[in-house]
Design an enzyme around this catalytic site. Sequence first.
Site, PDB file in Angstrom:
ATOM      1  N   LYS A  78     103.490 -43.562  12.096  1.00 13.60           N
ATOM      2  CA  LYS A  78     103.915 -44.852  12.628  1.00 13.60           C
ATOM      3  C   LYS A  78     102.864 -45.899  12.257  1.00 13.60           C
ATOM      4  CE  LYS A  78     105.355 -46.814  17.124  1.00 13.60           C
ATOM      5  NZ  LYS A  78     105.572 -46.482  18.556  1.00 13.60           N
ATOM      6  N   SER A 153     110.289 -47.222  20.373  1.00 16.56           N
ATOM      7  CA  SER A 153     109.788 -48.039  19.287  1.00 16.56           C
ATOM      8  C   SER A 153     109.429 -47.245  18.030  1.00 16.56           C
ATOM      9  CB  SER A 153     108.536 -48.789  19.767  1.00 16.56           C
ATOM     10  OG  SER A 153     107.472 -47.891  20.059  1.00 16.56           O
ATOM     11  N   SER A 177     109.070 -44.071  23.704  1.00 24.97           N
ATOM     12  CA  SER A 177     109.161 -44.468  22.297  1.00 24.97           C
ATOM     13  C   SER A 177     109.117 -43.332  21.292  1.00 24.97           C
ATOM     14  CB  SER A 177     108.048 -45.462  21.966  1.00 24.97           C
ATOM     15  OG  SER A 177     108.246 -46.677  22.635  1.00 24.97           O
TER      16      SER A 177
END
Length: 485
Positions: A78, A153, A177
């Site tokens: 990420k 997310s 997330s």
Amino acid sequence: MELFDLTIHELHDRLKRKELSSVEATRAMLARIEAVDPKVNAYITVTPEEALAAAEAADRRIAAGDMAPLTGIPVALKDIFVTKGIRTTCASKILDNFVPPYDGTAVAKLKEAGAVIVGKLNQDEFAMGSSGESSAFGPTRNPWNLECIPGGSSSGSAAAIAARTATATLGTDTGGSIRQPASHCGCVGLRPTYGRVSRYGVIAYASSLDQVGPVTRDVTDCALMLQAVAGHDPMDSTSVEVPVPDYAKGLTGDVKGLKLGLPKEYYIEGLDPDVKKALDEAIETYRGLGAEFVDISLPHTDYAVATYYLIATAEASSNLARYEGVRFGHRTEGAANLIDMFRKTRSEGFGDEVKRRIMIGTYALSSGYYDAYYLKAQKVRTLIMQDFLKAFEAVDAILTPVAPTPAFKIGEKTSDPLRMYLSDIFTIPVNLAGTCAVSVPAGMSGAGLPIGLQLIGRPFGEETILRAAHAFEQATAWHTQKAGI
């Protein structure tokens, strides 16, 4: 089976037997990214030169007999993890040109284990979102249906696994997330206990809630990834010095006598029928495996979303104050003075959702409102923690839905932030309590979209929930289904 279809443990076995090289596996993954990612948009930055150099180094390690479970495995991160010499944007215009001078601890541990980092993944801007739509680099799409969101997310972290453009990924989980996108994309996603994995080198959203965790194709891979990154770190004062068990060794498949709690507050009217059906079938599967069920109550669940959006936004308003255009990141052109530069830089650099959360947090911390909002939210957080601790006196783990619905269409909830925030109603309490939870594939909707179940464990009880998730996985075939992309 293509090389990009292999799990960590399958690829590890082939590398160990010298049936292929890490360079071959990495080239196959880079070709897959080039072919598929323009449709999915899971990556912000792809790093072919660095990846191939790391793969060559991994092959030398393997030849010398120095092989760890992740040596030579193509993984992606990420874009919230700082990576030395590789652009790190947090999916925000304000960090578009930021190249960190160091690696975060989780990144360094993966490199030490010999993993090959192929790129940085898309996400909601500063990890603020539930759908992957707030990125400055455009929304990530769900590989199962390109018109749908992958969840957020950590949108790219889950979408890359579903699209088979990474063997494993790392994400972060502040309010769901990792687990929510894992559920929507048919992957395994683990949020470890707060303090289990170092946050050093993770760009902060809400420091008391953020936690690093893996997204993978199966539970064994999840255990191997957690093993690599878990442990105390003196660079992170919130990381906890507790022993790290051998997670993969604990995957015995045996859940006989395991007590699983069913919280009445999670099995509510309004739960999507497909989600309810998947959970009902999962309960029967566990019964068949010898698990026992106990009805429990987590009475303060109704207050979790409001509590989270006061605490998380308050912490974000403080954490994001550092982005002012002076030290790093975007700086506006032609400002009249320093104050004008601060204002214009932040106005240009932050997206709408980030601005909204900064304003909510600043309001909650402002004079006259601090006691009424922020302090009260902290008190409710303590009650939510106590709910879980009391429940764990009677059960070994808690079984719940991950999300109230399967993945929804891109753009469906962007005009209604409250509806979007409620997407995380079943995941947020875990973050407030600081404990661990895993999402594991448990079914498909009528529209052909994945559905996950959530197993919540005691603090530092990752071994138990991974064992329970693995037993379910062995008894079902949901994790073997592939998105047709």
